[in-house]
Design a protein around this motif. Structure first.
Motif, short mmCIF file in Angstrom:
data_model
loop_
_atom_site.label_atom_id
_atom_site.label_comp_id
_atom_site.label_asym_id
_atom_site.label_seq_id
_atom_site.Cartn_x
_atom_site.Cartn_y
_atom_site.Cartn_z
N LYS A 84 -6.11 3.73 3.02
CA LYS A 84 -5.63 3.59 1.65
C LYS A 84 -4.22 3.01 1.64
CE LYS A 84 -8.71 7.07 -0.26
NZ LYS A 84 -8.88 8.29 -1.09
N ASP A 85 -3.36 3.54 2.49
CA ASP A 85 -2.04 2.96 2.70
C ASP A 85 -1.48 3.58 3.97
OD1 ASP A 85 -0.87 5.50 2.01
OD2 ASP A 85 -0.90 4.93 -0.10
N CYS A 86 -0.21 3.28 4.29
CA CYS A 86 0.37 3.74 5.54
C CYS A 86 0.51 5.26 5.60
CB CYS A 86 1.72 3.08 5.78
SG CYS A 86 2.96 3.46 4.52
N HIS A 89 -4.70 7.54 5.61
CA HIS A 89 -5.70 6.70 6.28
C HIS A 89 -6.46 7.55 7.28
CE1 HIS A 89 -3.10 6.68 9.82
NE2 HIS A 89 -2.09 6.34 9.02
N ALA A 370 -8.42 -2.88 5.61
CA ALA A 370 -7.85 -2.72 4.27
C ALA A 370 -8.63 -3.49 3.22
CB ALA A 370 -6.39 -3.16 4.27
N ASP A 379 0.52 -2.97 1.67
CA ASP A 379 -0.16 -1.82 1.07
C ASP A 379 0.66 -1.27 -0.09
OD1 ASP A 379 1.91 -0.27 2.11
OD2 ASP A 379 0.70 0.59 3.72
N SER A 380 0.23 -0.16 -0.66
CA SER A 380 0.90 0.40 -1.83
C SER A 380 2.28 0.94 -1.51
CB SER A 380 0.04 1.51 -2.44
OG SER A 380 -0.19 2.53 -1.50
N ILE A 385 0.37 -5.30 6.10
CA ILE A 385 -0.93 -4.94 6.68
C ILE A 385 -1.24 -5.92 7.79
CG2 ILE A 385 -3.40 -4.74 6.23
CD1 ILE A 385 -2.72 -3.91 3.39
#
Length: 631
Positions: A84-86, A89, A370, A379-380, A385
């Motif tokens: 989903k983001d850093c 995940h 992703a 990412d958000s 990425i």
């Protein structure tokens, strides 16, 4: 089979699956599967045997469920773990939610996460309750170590993930026949896994991810995760169970490769090696011209006065980053020509996989972990990425794909072990290769004291030293002091235990340039092989035995056909005494945190400290190998 278990299973199994299960005369096995069915409530249960037909069924199911996608190369597929983001995940081991379940009041010492057993079982079973409704439960049987062997550990994996089952089919020996042969026995490893609710074919409830290990029942629970380190139970999760079992039975379960190094006149000498992640373990095991038994996990037992080792697995699940035709020609060939390969978390463009460091330009866009990807995508959290996931872009292949696979890979007696190597990533202190004085010296100063520097890709900060005894700290299921005591006792009971060595491929000069070329490890390995057989001498230094210049010069010519200068030798093998002393201080601090540490460990470190101080008073802070020769 009990009527209650039969009733539970008959309702969700076809005739074929029920007959396969009833052919295994094991009440404990039947009970485990029936309880899993009642807990997870699958629509259907598929029991698989060792046949090629069942193996192909699993592979096709992974494609039908879209946990894997076919690539252009026949037999090659790709799987993506959730991202989903850093911050959120499914791309790494979830240490924060991995726990050993222990009776009230028990613990395993600092750094080993535990949970009160009854509370943990209540939590994990509530998460698993009804989780397979609408899904197929897969029941697969495997054997850790060669079948019909003193090393064999039968395992049953229950999962609703065809990707997990397909991965284990590539990575492990089949075990249905072993269960059938053994009959009513109760000491087998059990794994119960569910990927949980999926969105776009990846795990959706990552905040409810749990990996709980019930040591009392040899049972691993894993839920709301597909990442192999959390879900493929026979890898490092089973290693934790095996370490506990080995402790009870007097053998060793280790995070080690097993390989044969070829010496003069057709001689082959067997080594194991323990390296933390990204320190050269697989590249050492896969050196051109040597023989591979296994690249990751090993069981060690004593037999008639010698140590025997086996590869726990039958496949390779490796990090793919920097696998290229120059540095890893055999792996690179397999990844392009192999009959069956599962890629994970790579970049896919026009049906072909790409990864960082593969030796060719990467596409500017494609599909990755992703989703739809292009250069510059963030990412958000605003983090870039990468085209393939750093540290978790991987491949899974059967060892049968490899041309360097040794014929003794399935030898039920294992291979006779002559040497053990411990290696870490160290830019400023450790020499490229060193031999211990004896078993205890090697276990303490090379195994128990193993440190490795983190990489920026893995940890977010480069050069942070991590204490990691035997490269096994993350997987210990017994107290550290007890684990080290077992190692000391294991070799001390033998008249001729394996020699112990250390390696370091990452030494740099003051300007930051590497002092070793990537292929130099081939020379260090040949030197160790010759030391075991007495073909070359060594210099006695304060930290162990170092190679002589003349021997290395000859080996560089023989093995790599390249020159090796005395200046190279001095830079690589000059002992930096202040750094060596500082390492002893760091390691002692870590070891003192564990209760019950054997006194011999601190005695050995104190002896090394005294030798270093003696040389420091004589030559200063840098001890060049010529001083040991009397030059």
């Amino acid at each position: 089979m009990k009527n209650s278990d039969l009733n539970s299973l008959s309702a969700v199994m076809d005739k074929s699956s029920l007959e396969k299960l009833q052919a295994l005369h094991n009440p404990d096995l039947h009970k485990f599967i029936a309880e899993a069915v009642r807990l997870c409530c699958p629509d259907r249960v598929l029991v698989c045997d060792d046949s090629a037909e069942d193996r192909e069924l699993i592979r096709q199911l992974a494609l039908q469920l879209e946990e894997e996608t076919a690539l252009v190369q026949p037999g090659h597929t790709v799987h993506f773990d959730a991202f989903k983001d850093c911050r959120l995940h499914d791309q790494s081991r979830d240490k924060a939610h991995t726990r050993y379940l222990l009776p009230h009041g028990q613990n395993l010492g600092p750094g080993i996460a535990t949970l009160e057993r009854e509370a943990g079982l209540g939590e994990i079973k509530e998460l698993l309750r009804g989780i397979m409704t609408g899904k197929v439960m897969l029941v697969r049987f495997y054997c850790l170590g060669p079948a019909h062997s003193p090393f064999s550990i039968p395992c049953v994996q229950i999962t609703d993930s065809a990707y997990v089952a397909h991965s284990e089919d590539l990575l492990f020996r089949t075990g249905y026949a072993e269960f059938k042969r053994l009959g009513a026995f109760n000491r087998f490893f059990r794994m119960l896994h569910s990927a949980g609710r999926l969105e776009h074919h990846v795990c959706a409830d990552l905040v409810r991810r749990r990996i709980y290990i019930d040591l009392q029942e040899d049972l691993v629970y894993s839920v709301n995760t597909q990442y192999a380190g959390n879900s493929v139970g026979l890898k490092k999760l089973a290693l934790r169970l095996a370490i506990r079992k080995a402790d009870q039975e007097g053998w060793l379960a280790e995070h080690m490769f097993v390989m044969g190094v070829h010496g003069p006149h057709g001689r082959k000498t067997w080594f194991t090696g323990a390296y933390p992640s990204a320190c050269g373990k697989t590249s050492t095991a896969m050196l051109v011209g040597e023989s591979l038994v296994g690249d990751d996990l090993a069981y060690l037992r004593t037999c008639e006065g010698e140590v025997r080792a086996v590869n726990v697995e039958r496949g390779m699940f490796g990090i793919i980053e920097n696998v290229n035709p120059t540095d890893d020609p055999e792996l690179y060939r397999v990844l392009h020509e192999g009959r069956e390969v599962i890629f994970s978390n790579v970049l896919v463009h026009e049906g072909r996989p790409y990864w960082l460091g593969m030796g060719e330009p990467l596409p500017h866009n494609g599909l990755n972990y992703a989703g739809t990807w292009c250069e510059g995508k963030v990412d958000s959290c605003g983090q870039a990425i990468a085209p393939s996931y750093r540290g978790n872009a991987r491949f899974a292949v059967s060892l049968d794909e490899l041309r360097n696979l040794d014929a003794r890979v399935d030898d039920p007696a294992g291979v006779p072990l002559a040497g053990i190597i411990y290696g870490g990533r160290d830019r400023e202190t450790s020499v490229p290769v060193l031999e211990s004085y004896d078993w205890v010296h090697g276990v303490v100063t090379m195994g128990a004291c193993l440190e490795s520097e983190t990489t920026a890709a893995a940890m977010g900060a480069e050069g942070v030293r991590a204490f990691n005894p035997m490269a096994n700290l993350d997987f210990l299921s017994i107290p550290l002091a007890h684990y080290l005591r077992n190692h000391l006792a294991f070799g001390c009971a033998l008249s001729r235990p394996p020699r112990i060595f250390s390696t370091n491929y990452w030494l740099r000069n003051a300007e930051g340039a590497f002092l070793n070329a990537k292929h130099d490890k081939a020379v260090w390995l040949k030197w160790m092989e010759r030391r075991i057989h007495g073909d070359v001498d060594a210099l006695d230094g304060p930290t162990g035995r170092l190679p002589r210049y003349e021997d290395l010069k000859a080996l560089f010519t023989e093995v790599l056909d390249c020159p090796y200068t005395r200046d190279d030798y001095r830079q690589q093998f000059g002992l930096k005494i202040p750094q060596e002393l500082a390492r002893i201080e760091r390691v002692e601090t870590c070891l003192h945190q564990a209760a019950g540490m054997p006194a011999v460990i601190f005695d050995m470190l104190n002896g090394q400290r005294r030798r270093l101080h003696w040389w420091q008073q004589r030559v200063g802070d840098l001890l060049l190998p010529g001083e040991l020769e009397g030059d």
